[in-house]
Design an enzyme around this catalytic site. Structure first.
Site, mmCIF file in Angstrom:
data_model
loop_
_atom_site.group_PDB
_atom_site.id
_atom_site.type_symbol
_atom_site.label_atom_id
_atom_site.label_comp_id
_atom_site.label_asym_id
_atom_site.label_seq_id
_atom_site.Cartn_x
_atom_site.Cartn_y
_atom_site.Cartn_z
ATOM 1 N N HIS A 155 15.902 -17.427 126.557
ATOM 2 C CA HIS A 155 14.859 -16.438 126.858
ATOM 3 C C HIS A 155 14.447 -16.398 128.328
ATOM 4 O O HIS A 155 13.626 -15.579 128.721
ATOM 5 C CB HIS A 155 13.609 -16.695 126.013
ATOM 6 C CG HIS A 155 12.819 -17.887 126.474
ATOM 7 N ND1 HIS A 155 13.173 -19.174 126.168
ATOM 8 C CD2 HIS A 155 11.707 -17.983 127.240
ATOM 9 C CE1 HIS A 155 12.313 -20.007 126.712
ATOM 10 N NE2 HIS A 155 11.413 -19.317 127.383
HETATM 11 C C1 UD1 Z 1 6.604 -17.146 128.104
HETATM 12 C C2 UD1 Z 1 6.419 -18.150 129.236
HETATM 13 C C3 UD1 Z 1 7.576 -19.137 129.245
HETATM 14 C C4 UD1 Z 1 7.769 -19.780 127.891
HETATM 15 C C5 UD1 Z 1 7.925 -18.679 126.859
HETATM 16 C C6 UD1 Z 1 8.133 -19.210 125.470
HETATM 17 C C7 UD1 Z 1 5.288 -17.329 131.268
HETATM 18 C C8 UD1 Z 1 5.500 -16.949 132.672
HETATM 19 N N1 UD1 Z 1 6.402 -17.513 130.544
HETATM 20 O O1 UD1 Z 1 7.740 -16.378 128.383
HETATM 21 O O2 UD1 Z 1 7.327 -20.145 130.181
HETATM 22 O O3 UD1 Z 1 8.917 -20.590 127.905
HETATM 23 O O4 UD1 Z 1 6.744 -17.866 126.892
HETATM 24 O O5 UD1 Z 1 8.425 -18.176 124.597
HETATM 25 O O6 UD1 Z 1 4.156 -17.479 130.851
HETATM 26 N N2 UD1 Z 1 6.737 -10.402 123.233
HETATM 27 C C9 UD1 Z 1 6.686 -9.928 121.953
HETATM 28 N N3 UD1 Z 1 5.912 -10.615 121.060
HETATM 29 C C10 UD1 Z 1 5.215 -11.733 121.395
HETATM 30 C C11 UD1 Z 1 5.290 -12.195 122.727
HETATM 31 C C12 UD1 Z 1 6.061 -11.516 123.631
HETATM 32 O O7 UD1 Z 1 7.294 -8.942 121.610
HETATM 33 O O8 UD1 Z 1 4.525 -12.306 120.538
HETATM 34 C C13 UD1 Z 1 7.570 -9.678 124.217
HETATM 35 C C14 UD1 Z 1 6.688 -9.055 125.276
HETATM 36 O O9 UD1 Z 1 6.494 -7.715 125.015
HETATM 37 C C15 UD1 Z 1 7.437 -9.274 126.557
HETATM 38 C C16 UD1 Z 1 8.410 -10.393 126.258
HETATM 39 O O10 UD1 Z 1 8.379 -10.634 124.874
HETATM 40 O O11 UD1 Z 1 8.161 -8.162 126.903
HETATM 41 C C17 UD1 Z 1 8.095 -11.621 127.057
HETATM 42 O O12 UD1 Z 1 6.829 -12.180 126.709
HETATM 43 P P1 UD1 Z 1 5.983 -13.033 127.784
HETATM 44 O O13 UD1 Z 1 4.897 -13.759 127.122
HETATM 45 O O14 UD1 Z 1 5.634 -12.171 128.922
HETATM 46 O O15 UD1 Z 1 7.023 -14.063 128.351
HETATM 47 P P2 UD1 Z 1 8.051 -15.033 127.611
HETATM 48 O O16 UD1 Z 1 9.405 -14.611 127.983
HETATM 49 O O17 UD1 Z 1 7.745 -15.198 126.156
#
Ligand code: UD1
Length: 365
Positions: free
Chosen positions: A205
């Site tokens: 991821h």
């Molecule tokens: C975040 C953390 C990362 C951690 C990871 C674990 C930061 C900078 N990054 O990254 O360190 O390893 O979490 O998963 O804080 N999304 C969903 N549903 C959710 C959550 C997210 O669909 O419940 C989608 C969002 O729309 C977004 C993407 O996933 O586009 C990324 O989510 P985000 O929380 O921004 O970062 P992660 O890649 O999960």
């Protein structure tokens, strides 16, 4: 003593759970779970609360997704408001996500003491958003609970006063031990018609691996190649799912024999699959630690790690898309690399943290 436990994203929930349970036994402490809402999907958040036997979050900030600045800024504004309504004696932040630095900034500016659990880890790679969050959080926190000697050294080099640093061990191992009986009770691999120790687990991821078409395509090619010799189970993170679909790669993976794509799994199901796997291919931070603790070979698709102890003493190997297939094949032929026990990764970290909080309380009365 009122203690906020700030959690935001999937890996955070495993870090606050043992501490919440340990604090619940102490009459002098009241632990309040503050969920910032960075992860909000049922299977990225609620499923972890129920597996880890956590109550529903006492406070929910509902931040959701966004750019780094939007997510960090919104969390700061919302957490500052909460702090002004109910000022805790201590804010505990964990890990390295955007909410970690956001809550730290909001609390320290209001004079609320902050403790950072999993402090001092450094990848020395400032292109990683997590590295920025780690550096800034550690510069501001009042108490730094570290998992390993390298973390202590990093903090000392950055000028953090030794009196603030307390090595407590790895809190994720507490979660694993807390739930070991439940994790070991089932055989989830049977749901996928697999046999014990004859499949690999995959997670991916990191933005560096999944946000650009070229890198994600390389990752897919690697997985397809490995799956020819070893069936793979790949629970797909929402970020990765989105990118695979956007780049037209999802169907190729779905149609690959021996490559099983699933939704993100809850903690117990996922760990059960890891426990029984032959090896793991990942870019996660926490999984490097869990596999080292369990003695399962781990191939980390990153040029660096903020957890070097897992390479030195554990079963972790840093790989590139160009050499990972060969490395996996070597392990399939030669067997597991040796793994050593890592000091203080023993399931008792939460107790050491509680002791440290008690000392803090006694010193400020
Ligand atoms: C975040 C953390 C990362 C951690 C990871 C674990 C930061 C900078 N990054 O990254 O360190 O390893 O979490 O998963 O804080 N999304 C969903 N549903 C959710 C959550 C997210 O669909 O419940 C989608 C969002 O729309 C977004 C993407 O996933 O586009 C990324 O989510 P985000 O929380 O921004 O970062 P992660 O890649 O999960």
């Amino acid at each position: 003593m009122i203690i906020h436990l700030v959690a935001a994203a999937r890996p955070n929930f495993m870090k606050i759970a043992p501490l919440y349970h340990a604090l619940a036994k102490e009459s002098w402490a009241e632990a309040i779970i503050v969920h910032t809402g960075q992860h909000y999907d049922l299977n990225m958040s609620d499923a972890f609360f129920s597996d880890l036997r956590l109550p529903a979050p006492h406070r929910h900030l509902g931040i959701g997704s966004g750019t780094h600045a939007a997510q960090t800024g919104k969390t700061m504004i919302s957490y500052e408001k909460l702090l002004m309504d109910e000022t805790p004696d201590l804010t505990v932040v964990v890990g390295d996500v955007n909410s970690t630095i956001a809550a730290t900034l909001a609390a320290t500016k209001l004079g609320v003491k902050v403790a950072h659990l999993e402090a001092g880890l450094r990848s020395f790679d400032r292109t990683m958003p997590e590295e920025i969050n780690r550096i800034a959080t550690d510069a501001l926190a009042d108490v730094l609970w570290t998992p390993s000697p390298d973390a202590d050294e990093n903090l000392a080099r950055e000028g953090v006063d030794a009196s603030k640093i307390k090595r407590v061990g790895n809190i994720m191992i507490d979660s694993l031990e807390l739930l070991r009986i439940k994790i070991e009770a089932s055989a989830i691999y049977k749901d996928y018609n697999l046999n014990k120790s004859s499949y690999g687990m995959v997670t991916l991821h990191r933005p560096a691996n999944v946000d650009e078409k070229e890198s994600l395509k390389k990752m897919c090619d690697v997985l397809i190649e490995i799956s020819k010799g070893l069936p793979l189970v790949f629970p797909v993170h929402p970020r990765t799912q989105k990118q695979l679909a956007a780049f037209g790669l999802l169907n190729t993976l779905k149609n690959t024999e021996n490559l099983i794509l699933t939704k993100p799994l809850n903690y117990i199901r996922f760990m059960n699959l890891v426990f029984n796997s032959r090896l793991v291919v990942t870019d996660s931070g926490g999984i490097q630690e869990e596999t080292s603790y369990l003695g399962i070979p781990c191939f980390t698709l990153r040029p660096n790690t903020e957890r070097p102890i897992t390479v030195k003493q554990g079963t972790n190997r840093l790989c590139t898309p160009n050499n990972v297939v060969a490395e996996v094949n070597k392990t399939m032929t030669n067997g597991k690399p040796p793994a050593n026990k890592i000091d203080l990764w023993d399931g008792n970290t939460a107790d050491r943290v509680v002791k440290s909080i008690k000392e803090l309380r006694d010193s400020t009365i």
